[in-house]
Scaffold this active site. Structure first.
Site, PDB file in Angstrom:
ATOM      1  N   TRP A 344      10.636  40.053   0.379  1.00 25.85           N
ATOM      2  CA  TRP A 344      11.208  40.108   1.727  1.00 25.85           C
ATOM      3  C   TRP A 344      10.291  39.483   2.783  1.00 25.85           C
ATOM      4  O   TRP A 344      10.583  39.569   3.965  1.00 25.85           O
ATOM      5  CB  TRP A 344      11.496  41.560   2.125  1.00 25.85           C
ATOM      6  CG  TRP A 344      12.438  42.264   1.212  1.00 25.85           C
ATOM      7  CD1 TRP A 344      13.809  42.300   1.305  1.00 25.85           C
ATOM      8  CD2 TRP A 344      12.094  43.048   0.053  1.00 25.85           C
ATOM      9  NE1 TRP A 344      14.333  43.059   0.290  1.00 25.85           N
ATOM     10  CE2 TRP A 344      13.308  43.537  -0.505  1.00 25.85           C
ATOM     11  CE3 TRP A 344      10.902  43.388  -0.565  1.00 25.85           C
ATOM     12  CZ2 TRP A 344      13.346  44.333  -1.638  1.00 25.85           C
ATOM     13  CZ3 TRP A 344      10.931  44.187  -1.707  1.00 25.85           C
ATOM     14  CH2 TRP A 344      12.146  44.653  -2.238  1.00 25.85           C
ATOM     15  N   ASP A 345       9.166  38.902   2.387  1.00 24.22           N
ATOM     16  CA  ASP A 345       8.186  38.369   3.330  1.00 24.22           C
ATOM     17  C   ASP A 345       7.674  39.464   4.265  1.00 24.22           C
ATOM     18  O   ASP A 345       7.518  39.262   5.467  1.00 24.22           O
ATOM     19  CB  ASP A 345       8.786  37.214   4.141  1.00 24.22           C
ATOM     20  CG  ASP A 345       7.728  36.475   4.963  1.00 24.22           C
ATOM     21  OD1 ASP A 345       6.581  36.381   4.511  1.00 24.22           O
ATOM     22  OD2 ASP A 345       8.061  36.006   6.072  1.00 24.22           O
ATOM     23  N   TYR A 346       7.381  40.630   3.706  1.00 24.52           N
ATOM     24  CA  TYR A 346       6.874  41.745   4.494  1.00 24.52           C
ATOM     25  C   TYR A 346       5.348  41.670   4.625  1.00 24.52           C
ATOM     26  O   TYR A 346       4.637  42.631   4.323  1.00 24.52           O
ATOM     27  CB  TYR A 346       7.278  43.073   3.857  1.00 24.52           C
ATOM     28  CG  TYR A 346       8.688  43.514   4.166  1.00 24.52           C
ATOM     29  CD1 TYR A 346       9.230  43.365   5.439  1.00 24.52           C
ATOM     30  CD2 TYR A 346       9.475  44.114   3.190  1.00 24.52           C
ATOM     31  CE1 TYR A 346      10.520  43.782   5.714  1.00 24.52           C
ATOM     32  CE2 TYR A 346      10.761  44.544   3.460  1.00 24.52           C
ATOM     33  CZ  TYR A 346      11.285  44.376   4.723  1.00 24.52           C
ATOM     34  OH  TYR A 346      12.554  44.798   5.003  1.00 24.52           O
ATOM     35  N   LYS A 372       5.705  45.418   9.213  1.00 30.10           N
ATOM     36  CA  LYS A 372       6.999  44.845   9.586  1.00 30.10           C
ATOM     37  C   LYS A 372       8.147  45.808   9.297  1.00 30.10           C
ATOM     38  O   LYS A 372       9.202  45.727   9.936  1.00 30.10           O
ATOM     39  CB  LYS A 372       7.241  43.556   8.809  1.00 30.10           C
ATOM     40  CG  LYS A 372       6.493  42.333   9.277  1.00 30.10           C
ATOM     41  CD  LYS A 372       6.946  41.114   8.477  1.00 30.10           C
ATOM     42  CE  LYS A 372       6.270  39.834   8.905  1.00 30.10           C
ATOM     43  NZ  LYS A 372       6.756  38.671   8.121  1.00 30.10           N
TER      44      LYS A 372
END
Length: 667
Positions: A344-346, A372
């Protein structure tokens, strides 16, 4: 049980990886030898280094190495802050809106106060040294860097770092140094008094960091964030290109001698095997440090590709983590992973805030990591162990539409503090936006999958709803902390985005370009490209109910919320929305012993002061562009000042600036 990674574990072998993945308490270190015992005794005799400086300090990106963004100054307080006036401002001229030959500028620099000077870096990669009382220029230094958006959609700069020798030699140059990096991976060191290059640092004052870019050299190791200065070391991360490649430069962190630029140690978040097939898991934001305990804390980002993990199905335990390193050696002391198998590109985007708090009558050396996801994880900063329980909970698995993907069966959830926003179900559709869009928002909601937090990406329908996803939650501004009242303050955005995966053929047909952190991105080399959008109607109105951003104060003795309120005002087509709707925010708060929270960060380009005790808004002023940076609070000649940068960020809105605005009480 939480997963801990210890210094005794090495990433280079599969057997070590197996140990890393085993849920267990922090592994015991090897027994020290006689020489190490002697060194420890000598260290014990040294004067302790307090977590909170004894004097007002704002000499780094988050004010202090503890990232508290706290000032003990109280000349400005809740009773008189309404009298604040702008005492000087400077326009640097280093600004572009993207309409001409230059890319747009994104200016997020924290002003640094040191050596009786205000030091500021600009998005044209110049360093300014200004008189702190008048703004008069003492000197400036131009790196002559190429003004190209090599790794980012805009020209970005988050400012400078400052170092000075413990025992400066009179008359000798570069006993005090200002550092700034550039997008093309050059780190400059200049004398803090004169602005002249420090010729004893690297190559006549310039270090080419890209010399260490030796694996998947897809882009330069851009130095947009100033280094973290710990003692006589610079701890240096770098930024790259999001969402572009499956294989990318792996996330090295470099420790440099502050005087010479000599490389002292390197940290790698990925194993040797993973470095060959993946990339990133870098540290692109600032770090924090506890000098007394000899630890530096790294907020580590996610590996590549960001939204598909079929090339990294084994565990990557140091990715999307907070990792504590020994400052002297770079060895891992402990690590906590906040997202398993991150798709999730966290990224862990903010330096963790270090604090001493009293919990159940016991003083605890704590670390608070904002994320995030809108989660605030609180652990013991010596050991990485939970202060309040962090639970591994089951999370959604995929719908079968994504080939090669595996999914983590559980993810860490903090029990205290509670999540900053409710991710348990789809946010409600905003009736006003839906009406204006003739049902557009309701239709979109029907076509988006959502099973709660960590709903995986999909190829189906319009994709998966993310609340929050890459926009946050909390961004790199991080958490401020008042050590007297043990109150933490954090601004959080409430933004709904949606993400869809496309196989290669479908992606080539669908790709219609991208904006700043939105639109299509290829993940070149992976079987899937992506589209990531903000959920809004044709007029640009958010499809979800306000507030769109809040300021939250937390009692860190209990983990409970003291107060929360909308922060800022959203703005569209020149119109300000009601402040009860709040605003998405970029940039963080500062707190003072005067009982004040200072923050810009909002779309409306205003800067504000709030009561630390109640959350009441006490003061505001208008800048020329959103202040997407952390403010600075400093004292000079007995007067307290608050400095803001009005630089803008096109993620919030297409308004940029070159303004430095400094406030004080009337004399």
């Amino acid at each position: 049980m939480p997963t801990f990674i210890s210094a005794a574990q090495r990433l280079g072998t599969l057997s070590a990886l197996a140990l890393c993945l085993t849920p267990m308490p922090l592994l015991a270190q090897d027994q020290p030898d006689e020489q190490e015992n002697t060194e420890q005794e000598e260290a014990t005799d040294a004067a302790p280094i307090p977590l909170v400086p004894g004097e007002p300090t704002w000499d780094s990106f988050h004010g202090q190495l503890n990232a508290q963004k706290y000032s003990p100054l109280d000349q400005i307080n809740a009773d008189n802050v309404g009298e604040l006036e702008k005492v000087w401002e400077v326009h640097t001229g280093d600004v572009a809106d993207g309409s001409g030959e230059l890319p747009a500028t994104v200016w997020s620099a924290t002003p640094v106060f040191a050596n009786d000077t205000l030091y500021i870096g600009t998005p044209f990669y110049r360093i300014l040294a200004l008189d702190p009382a008048s703004g008069e220029e003492k000197w400036s230094f131009d790196t002559q860097s190429s003004l190209e958006a090599l790794t980012q959609p805009a020209l970005k700069n988050r400012g400078v770092a400052y170092w000075e020798a413990d025992d400066p030699v009179d008359g000798e140059a570069c006993q005090k140094i200002v550092y700034m990096g550039t997008m093309d991976a050059q780190l400059f060191a200049v004398d803090a008094d004169s602005g002249e290059p420090c010729t004893s640092f690297a190559n006549n004052g310039v270090l080419d960091v890209n010399q260490w870019n030796d694996t998947h050299d897809k882009w330069p190791l851009s130095l947009l964030q100033p280094p973290t200065v710990v003692g006589d070391r610079l701890i240096l991360g770098w930024a790259g290109m999001d969402w572009a490649y499956e294989q990318a430069p792996p996330g090295s962190v470099f420790a440099l001698n502050a005087r010479t630029g000599e490389l002292e140690w390197t940290f790698q978040a990925l194993s040797d095997q993973m470095r060959e097939q993946s990339g990133t898991a870098n540290v692109w934001t600032h770090m924090s440090a506890d000098e007394e305990r000899g630890l530096v804390y790294l907020p580590v980002s996610s590996p590549s590709p960001n939204f598909w993990g079929g090339n990294r199905t084994e565990e990557v335990p140091l990715a999307t983590s907070t990792t504590a390193l020994d400052i002297e050696t770079g060895d891992v002391v402990w690590s906590r992973q906040w997202v398993h198998h991150d798709i999730w590109d966290y990224d862990t985007v903010a330096a963790p805030t270090l604090m001493d708090i009293t919990v159940d009558g016991e003083e605890v050396p704590a670390l608070l990591q904002a994320t995030k996801m809108g989660f605030l994880f609180v652990v013991n900063r010596e050991t990485g162990e939970d202060i309040w329980p962090i639970e591994e909970r089951p999370v959604p698995s995929g719908d079968g539409s994504v080939d090669g993907e595996v999914y983590a069966p559980t993810q860490p959830f903090p029990t205290k503090p509670a999540p900053l926003l409710d991710q348990s179900e789809k946010p409600n559709v905003w009736a006003l936006a839906d009406a204006v869009g003739f049902g557009e928002c309701s239709a979109l909601w029907e076509d988006l999958s959502y099973e709660g937090m960590y709903t995986p990406p999909t190829t189906q329908g319009e994709g998966a709803l993310g609340y929050p996803i890459t926009a946050g939650g909390v961004q790199w501004g991080g958490v401020a902390f008042d050590p007297e009242s043990q109150t933490a303050v954090v601004n959080t955005s409430h933004i709904v985005q949606y993400l869809k995966l496309y196989n290669r053929e479908a992606y080539e047909e669908a790709d219609s370009g991208s904006g700043n952190e939105s639109g299509f991105a290829p993940q070149e080399g992976a079987p899937y490209g992506i589209r990531l959008e903000i959920a809004q109607n044709w007029l640009g109105m958010p499809c979800w109910e306000p507030p769109f951003g809040e300021l939250v104060a937390l009692d860190m003795t209990t983990g409970d919320v003291k107060w929360r309120r909308p922060v800022g005002a959203s703005q569209q087509y020149g119109f300000f929305m009601p402040e009860s709707w709040g605003s998405p925010t970029i940039g963080g708060p500062a707190v003072t012993a005067g009982g004040i929270v200072f923050i810009g960060a909002s779309m409306d380009a205003k800067v504000r002061a709030y009561s630390l005790e109640t959350g009441e808004e006490l003061w505001e002023d208008q800048l020329e562009a959103p202040s997407v940076s952390n403010p600075a609070v400093y004292e000079y000649n007995g007067r307290e000042y608050v400095a803001f940068i009005g630089g803008g960020n096109t993620i919030l809105k297409a308004e940029v600036g070159d303004q430095i605005a400094v406030y004080a009480l009337p004399e």
